[in-house]
Design a protein around this motif. Sequence first.
Motif, PDB file in Angstrom:
ATOM      1  N   ALA A  54       0.811  -1.218   0.000  1.00 59.00           N
ATOM      2  CA  ALA A  54       0.000   0.000   0.000  1.00 59.00           C
ATOM      3  C   ALA A  54       0.845   1.267   0.000  1.00 59.00           C
ATOM      4  CB  ALA A  54      -0.932  -0.002   1.214  1.00 59.00           C
ATOM      5  N   LEU A  55       2.160   1.110   0.185  1.00 63.05           N
ATOM      6  CA  LEU A  55       3.036   2.269   0.201  1.00 63.05           C
ATOM      7  C   LEU A  55       3.535   2.564  -1.215  1.00 63.05           C
ATOM      8  CD1 LEU A  55       4.391   4.179   2.403  1.00 63.05           C
ATOM      9  CD2 LEU A  55       6.468   2.867   1.937  1.00 63.05           C
ATOM     10  N   GLU A  56       3.227   3.741  -1.724  1.00 61.56           N
ATOM     11  CA  GLU A  56       3.707   4.175  -3.031  1.00 61.56           C
ATOM     12  C   GLU A  56       5.123   4.735  -2.877  1.00 61.56           C
ATOM     13  OE1 GLU A  56       2.939   7.867  -6.159  1.00 61.56           O
ATOM     14  OE2 GLU A  56       1.482   7.431  -4.578  1.00 61.56           O
ATOM     15  N   ARG A  57       6.095   4.105  -3.532  1.00 66.11           N
ATOM     16  CA  ARG A  57       7.475   4.571  -3.386  1.00 66.11           C
ATOM     17  C   ARG A  57       7.677   5.869  -4.160  1.00 66.11           C
ATOM     18  NH1 ARG A  57      12.659   3.306  -5.514  1.00 66.11           N
ATOM     19  NH2 ARG A  57      11.886   1.550  -6.774  1.00 66.11           N
ATOM     20  N   LEU A  58       8.421   6.794  -3.555  1.00 66.39           N
ATOM     21  CA  LEU A  58       8.749   8.077  -4.173  1.00 66.39           C
ATOM     22  C   LEU A  58      10.220   8.088  -4.561  1.00 66.39           C
ATOM     23  CD1 LEU A  58       6.821  10.407  -1.689  1.00 66.39           C
ATOM     24  CD2 LEU A  58       6.107   9.693  -3.984  1.00 66.39           C
ATOM     25  N   PRO A  59      10.591   8.799  -5.627  1.00 68.12           N
ATOM     26  CA  PRO A  59      11.986   8.814  -6.088  1.00 68.12           C
ATOM     27  C   PRO A  59      12.912   9.517  -5.101  1.00 68.12           C
ATOM     28  CG  PRO A  59      10.707  10.434  -7.290  1.00 68.12           C
ATOM     29  CD  PRO A  59       9.720   9.627  -6.500  1.00 68.12           C
ATOM     30  N   PHE A  60      14.180   9.125  -5.137  1.00 69.86           N
ATOM     31  CA  PHE A  60      15.169   9.745  -4.254  1.00 69.86           C
ATOM     32  C   PHE A  60      15.455  11.178  -4.701  1.00 69.86           C
ATOM     33  CE2 PHE A  60      19.572  10.929  -3.276  1.00 69.86           C
ATOM     34  CZ  PHE A  60      19.542  10.814  -1.889  1.00 69.86           C
ATOM     35  N   THR A  61      15.306  12.109  -3.768  1.00 70.66           N
ATOM     36  CA  THR A  61      15.675  13.502  -3.985  1.00 70.66           C
ATOM     37  C   THR A  61      16.222  14.029  -2.662  1.00 70.66           C
ATOM     38  OG1 THR A  61      13.894  13.819  -5.601  1.00 70.66           O
ATOM     39  CG2 THR A  61      14.899  15.792  -4.673  1.00 70.66           C
ATOM     40  N   ALA A  62      17.507  14.347  -2.640  1.00 71.00           N
ATOM     41  CA  ALA A  62      18.121  14.841  -1.413  1.00 71.00           C
ATOM     42  C   ALA A  62      17.792  16.323  -1.237  1.00 71.00           C
ATOM     43  CB  ALA A  62      19.635  14.637  -1.471  1.00 71.00           C
ATOM     44  N   VAL A  63      17.080  16.638  -0.172  1.00 66.93           N
ATOM     45  CA  VAL A  63      16.744  18.025   0.162  1.00 66.93           C
ATOM     46  C   VAL A  63      17.667  18.452   1.295  1.00 66.93           C
ATOM     47  CG1 VAL A  63      14.951  19.604   0.940  1.00 66.93           C
ATOM     48  CG2 VAL A  63      14.347  17.648  -0.514  1.00 66.93           C
ATOM     49  N   ASP A  64      18.523  19.427   1.022  1.00 67.92           N
ATOM     50  CA  ASP A  64      19.538  19.857   1.989  1.00 67.92           C
ATOM     51  C   ASP A  64      19.090  21.143   2.677  1.00 67.92           C
ATOM     52  OD1 ASP A  64      22.049  20.922   3.152  1.00 67.92           O
ATOM     53  OD2 ASP A  64      22.975  19.257   2.046  1.00 67.92           O
ATOM     54  N   HIS A  65      19.060  21.117   4.012  1.00 63.53           N
ATOM     55  CA  HIS A  65      18.593  22.259   4.794  1.00 63.53           C
ATOM     56  C   HIS A  65      19.711  23.140   5.333  1.00 63.53           C
ATOM     57  CE1 HIS A  65      14.547  20.102   5.778  1.00 63.53           C
ATOM     58  NE2 HIS A  65      14.379  20.976   4.807  1.00 63.53           N
ATOM     59  N   ALA A  66      20.965  22.852   4.984  1.00 62.42           N
ATOM     60  CA  ALA A  66      22.075  23.610   5.565  1.00 62.42           C
ATOM     61  C   ALA A  66      21.943  25.109   5.299  1.00 62.42           C
ATOM     62  CB  ALA A  66      23.411  23.096   5.037  1.00 62.42           C
ATOM     63  N   GLU A  67      21.488  25.470   4.100  1.00 65.42           N
ATOM     64  CA  GLU A  67      21.328  26.887   3.771  1.00 65.42           C
ATOM     65  C   GLU A  67      20.164  27.493   4.555  1.00 65.42           C
ATOM     66  OE1 GLU A  67      21.766  30.664   2.230  1.00 65.42           O
ATOM     67  OE2 GLU A  67      23.168  28.968   2.232  1.00 65.42           O
ATOM     68  N   VAL A  68      19.064  26.748   4.650  1.00 63.18           N
ATOM     69  CA  VAL A  68      17.912  27.244   5.415  1.00 63.18           C
ATOM     70  C   VAL A  68      18.292  27.448   6.878  1.00 63.18           C
ATOM     71  CG1 VAL A  68      15.576  26.678   6.210  1.00 63.18           C
ATOM     72  CG2 VAL A  68      16.267  26.146   3.873  1.00 63.18           C
ATOM     73  N   PHE A  69      19.103  26.523   7.416  1.00 68.24           N
ATOM     74  CA  PHE A  69      19.532  26.616   8.810  1.00 68.24           C
ATOM     75  C   PHE A  69      20.689  27.602   8.993  1.00 68.24           C
ATOM     76  CE2 PHE A  69      18.214  21.896   9.590  1.00 68.24           C
ATOM     77  CZ  PHE A  69      16.889  22.278   9.685  1.00 68.24           C
ATOM     78  N   ARG A  70      21.390  27.950   7.899  1.00 65.38           N
ATOM     79  CA  ARG A  70      22.595  28.787   7.929  1.00 65.38           C
ATOM     80  C   ARG A  70      23.724  28.108   8.696  1.00 65.38           C
ATOM     81  NH1 ARG A  70      21.717  34.201   6.308  1.00 65.38           N
ATOM     82  NH2 ARG A  70      20.140  34.051   4.670  1.00 65.38           N
ATOM     83  N   LEU A  71      23.906  26.829   8.435  1.00 68.82           N
ATOM     84  CA  LEU A  71      24.964  26.083   9.117  1.00 68.82           C
ATOM     85  C   LEU A  71      26.288  26.122   8.367  1.00 68.82           C
ATOM     86  CD1 LEU A  71      22.986  22.908  10.247  1.00 68.82           C
ATOM     87  CD2 LEU A  71      23.566  24.931  11.596  1.00 68.82           C
ATOM     88  N   GLY A  72      26.255  26.363   7.045  1.00 77.62           N
ATOM     89  CA  GLY A  72      27.478  26.356   6.259  1.00 77.62           C
ATOM     90  C   GLY A  72      28.059  27.739   6.106  1.00 77.62           C
ATOM     91  N   ALA A  73      29.208  27.793   5.439  1.00 76.03           N
ATOM     92  CA  ALA A  73      29.873  29.069   5.197  1.00 76.03           C
ATOM     93  C   ALA A  73      29.059  29.895   4.216  1.00 76.03           C
ATOM     94  CB  ALA A  73      31.277  28.830   4.642  1.00 76.03           C
ATOM     95  N   GLY A  74      29.056  31.183   4.409  1.00 76.74           N
ATOM     96  CA  GLY A  74      28.344  32.078   3.507  1.00 76.74           C
ATOM     97  C   GLY A  74      29.115  33.349   3.292  1.00 76.74           C
ATOM     98  N   GLU A  75      29.196  33.795   2.070  1.00 79.62           N
ATOM     99  CA  GLU A  75      29.961  34.990   1.750  1.00 79.62           C
ATOM    100  C   GLU A  75      29.340  36.218   2.396  1.00 79.62           C
ATOM    101  OE1 GLU A  75      31.464  37.454  -2.198  1.00 79.62           O
ATOM    102  OE2 GLU A  75      30.464  35.516  -2.398  1.00 79.62           O
ATOM    103  N   GLY A  76      30.156  36.962   3.129  1.00 81.40           N
ATOM    104  CA  GLY A  76      29.718  38.223   3.698  1.00 81.40           C
ATOM    105  C   GLY A  76      28.776  38.097   4.870  1.00 81.40           C
ATOM    106  N   ARG A  77      28.711  36.938   5.529  1.00 81.81           N
ATOM    107  CA  ARG A  77      27.820  36.807   6.669  1.00 81.81           C
ATOM    108  C   ARG A  77      28.443  35.899   7.718  1.00 81.81           C
ATOM    109  NH1 ARG A  77      24.089  32.895   3.262  1.00 81.81           N
ATOM    110  NH2 ARG A  77      24.661  30.882   4.165  1.00 81.81           N
ATOM    111  N   THR A  78      27.995  36.073   8.953  1.00 80.53           N
ATOM    112  CA  THR A  78      28.435  35.209  10.041  1.00 80.53           C
ATOM    113  C   THR A  78      27.492  34.013  10.119  1.00 80.53           C
ATOM    114  OG1 THR A  78      29.248  37.102  11.279  1.00 80.53           O
ATOM    115  CG2 THR A  78      28.916  35.078  12.503  1.00 80.53           C
ATOM    116  N   THR A  79      28.068  32.817  10.191  1.00 81.82           N
ATOM    117  CA  THR A  79      27.266  31.602  10.332  1.00 81.82           C
ATOM    118  C   THR A  79      27.633  30.937  11.643  1.00 81.82           C
ATOM    119  OG1 THR A  79      28.917  30.242   9.234  1.00 81.82           O
ATOM    120  CG2 THR A  79      27.249  31.272   7.834  1.00 81.82           C
ATOM    121  N   ALA A  80      26.922  29.861  11.973  1.00 90.08           N
ATOM    122  CA  ALA A  80      27.249  29.118  13.186  1.00 90.08           C
ATOM    123  C   ALA A  80      28.684  28.626  13.133  1.00 90.08           C
ATOM    124  CB  ALA A  80      26.292  27.945  13.353  1.00 90.08           C
TER     125      ALA A  80
END
Length: 306
Positions: free
Chosen positions: A197-223
């Motif tokens: 009964a479970l319809e399988r969905l295709p693999f798609t990696a959704v990355d939240h690092a930008e939404v969370f601001r965990l990675g490096a960013g030009e001209g801004r302070t991150t965690a």
Amino acid sequence: MDWQCTGLRWPEGSDGPALGWRKGARTRASALAYGTEFGFRASGERRCSGARGNACPLGAAVPAGSTGGRCPECGRLDRAYSVAADTVPDDPRTYRVYLAWFGPGMVKVGITAEERGAARLREQGAVVFSWLGRGPLMAARRAEEVLRAALGVPDRIPYARKREVRTALPDPAERAAELAELYGGAAALEGAGLPEALERLPFTAVDHAEVFRLGAGEGRTTAAGATARSGPVRAVAGLVDGGAVAGRLVAAAGPDLHLDAGAQGLVIVDTRLMTGWTLSAAGAGAAGVSVPTVVVGGGAAQDGLF
């Protein structure tokens, strides 16, 4: 009656988090912007935040370090209507099964109502996730159980472990590859354990690092930037009457706000610890924290530093 904080929210379609508030039957949310000053002062005594949108009838006091923020009775009432507790098997909604990555070797399987979109993943602090399938509640729950048993992946990860790895993540390709490997193992179970009964969905990696601001960013302070500059990361262990927390909001993930507190470095505030307190503005000139903190990953308790 004062407005009570109900914790951090991640509205679908928004660019960042919002703090939820409740006053009796009324609710509202205040959006938070990265790079802005954030601060508050607690007063009085922490009281139970109630359950299912209702105030605690006893107005019971709760421990400062409780992330649940509820008295035992309200805690039982809240769990009684939880999908996770398997108390609503006839829920007619469509559910989705997801695979979530929080750090190297730290992956889990879970389910969420399809109508909620990816909000549940952001609330848990999932750095990367992919949908696996969709279907009725019991099929989604059965798939979760099969994956736990067949692939050895948990349905829960202690939040402290997620927090420890968050400021030093591998690159996006590496974290997506680890999740893709897990998806491949799950997909191989189709016809060999996963419910039909479970319809399988295709693999798609959704990355939240930008939404969370965990990675490096030009001209801004991150965690990551605040941590590299100022050394060990500290997390608020609980609020106290008169205690203040203040700093520049540089990141957020799950229920956590990451504040750059200047000389004190990166201070993480779990907003679940804010529930039940009367909160007011930190006041002019406030900086840093004057509440107990612990070193993330170190377990060493410290006095307020403000």
